[in-house]
Design a protein around this motif. Structure first.
Motif, PDB file in Angstrom:
ATOM      1  N   GLY A  24     -27.941  15.437  19.488  1.00 52.07           N
ATOM      2  CA  GLY A  24     -29.405  15.396  19.484  1.00 52.07           C
ATOM      3  C   GLY A  24     -29.944  14.004  19.759  1.00 52.07           C
ATOM      4  N   VAL A  25     -29.268  13.002  19.224  1.00 49.68           N
ATOM      5  CA  VAL A  25     -29.656  11.614  19.507  1.00 49.68           C
ATOM      6  C   VAL A  25     -29.510  11.335  20.999  1.00 49.68           C
ATOM      7  CG1 VAL A  25     -28.988   9.202  19.168  1.00 49.68           C
ATOM      8  CG2 VAL A  25     -29.187  10.721  17.214  1.00 49.68           C
ATOM      9  N   GLY A  26     -28.396  11.756  21.576  1.00 58.98           N
ATOM     10  CA  GLY A  26     -28.186  11.566  23.014  1.00 58.98           C
ATOM     11  C   GLY A  26     -29.219  12.303  23.850  1.00 58.98           C
ATOM     12  N   LEU A  32     -36.275  10.286  26.595  1.00 58.14           N
ATOM     13  CA  LEU A  32     -37.075   9.055  26.588  1.00 58.14           C
ATOM     14  C   LEU A  32     -36.832   8.197  27.823  1.00 58.14           C
ATOM     15  CD1 LEU A  32     -36.831   7.992  22.842  1.00 58.14           C
ATOM     16  CD2 LEU A  32     -38.809   8.924  24.044  1.00 58.14           C
ATOM     17  N   VAL A  33     -35.584   8.084  28.242  1.00 56.94           N
ATOM     18  CA  VAL A  33     -35.263   7.239  29.391  1.00 56.94           C
ATOM     19  C   VAL A  33     -35.692   7.900  30.695  1.00 56.94           C
ATOM     20  CG1 VAL A  33     -33.328   6.209  30.671  1.00 56.94           C
ATOM     21  CG2 VAL A  33     -33.391   6.058  28.203  1.00 56.94           C
ATOM     22  N   SER A  34     -35.790   9.226  30.704  1.00 52.92           N
ATOM     23  CA  SER A  34     -36.128   9.929  31.945  1.00 52.92           C
ATOM     24  C   SER A  34     -37.544   9.629  32.442  1.00 52.92           C
ATOM     25  CB  SER A  34     -35.956  11.433  31.774  1.00 52.92           C
ATOM     26  OG  SER A  34     -36.923  11.939  30.882  1.00 52.92           O
ATOM     27  N   GLY A  40     -34.730   6.657  35.191  1.00 50.44           N
ATOM     28  CA  GLY A  40     -34.805   8.111  35.086  1.00 50.44           C
ATOM     29  C   GLY A  40     -33.761   8.819  35.914  1.00 50.44           C
ATOM     30  N   LEU A  41     -33.287   8.170  36.958  1.00 51.19           N
ATOM     31  CA  LEU A  41     -32.269   8.787  37.810  1.00 51.19           C
ATOM     32  C   LEU A  41     -30.911   8.881  37.116  1.00 51.19           C
ATOM     33  CD1 LEU A  41     -33.169   6.992  41.149  1.00 51.19           C
ATOM     34  CD2 LEU A  41     -33.711   9.338  40.493  1.00 51.19           C
ATOM     35  N   ILE A  42     -30.626   7.954  36.224  1.00 51.59           N
ATOM     36  CA  ILE A  42     -29.350   7.972  35.524  1.00 51.59           C
ATOM     37  C   ILE A  42     -29.531   8.272  34.036  1.00 51.59           C
ATOM     38  CG2 ILE A  42     -28.148   6.469  37.155  1.00 51.59           C
ATOM     39  CD1 ILE A  42     -28.648   4.162  35.170  1.00 51.59           C
ATOM     40  N   ALA A  43     -30.651   8.878  33.660  1.00 49.11           N
ATOM     41  CA  ALA A  43     -30.943   9.178  32.264  1.00 49.11           C
ATOM     42  C   ALA A  43     -29.882  10.064  31.607  1.00 49.11           C
ATOM     43  CB  ALA A  43     -32.321   9.806  32.130  1.00 49.11           C
ATOM     44  N   PRO A  44     -29.359  11.105  32.274  1.00 48.81           N
ATOM     45  CA  PRO A  44     -28.316  11.907  31.610  1.00 48.81           C
ATOM     46  C   PRO A  44     -27.058  11.108  31.287  1.00 48.81           C
ATOM     47  CG  PRO A  44     -29.236  13.115  33.450  1.00 48.81           C
ATOM     48  CD  PRO A  44     -29.790  11.722  33.525  1.00 48.81           C
TER      49      PRO A  44
END
Length: 74
Positions: A24-26, A32-34, A40-44
């Protein structure tokens, strides 16, 4: 309640609070980073990395926690 049922319940509680909590933290970090323009391109990848980094209990579970974080985001 038998002893094995109590043990199984404690194991499930630890799994939910530990494994899914870190996933869940991940997932939260991914969301948030997306919204950031370039990251946002490497958020996952960032979210999965944070999820596996927070799982210091066992190094071999890192990829599973990262995958679970990606599944939660999806």
């Amino acid at each position: 309640m038998t002893r094995s049922e109590r043990r199984r319940g404690r194991t499930l509680d630890r799994w939910v609070s530990g494994f899914l909590g870190r996933a869940g933290v991940g997932a939260g970090v991914t969301v948030l980073v997306s919204v950031l323009p370039v990251l946002g391109l490497i958020a996952p990848a960032i979210g999965g990395g944070v999820a596996s980094w927070t799982d210091s209990d066992a190094a071999d579970r890192g990829s599973r926690v990262g995958a679970a974080a990606g599944g939660l985001v999806t």
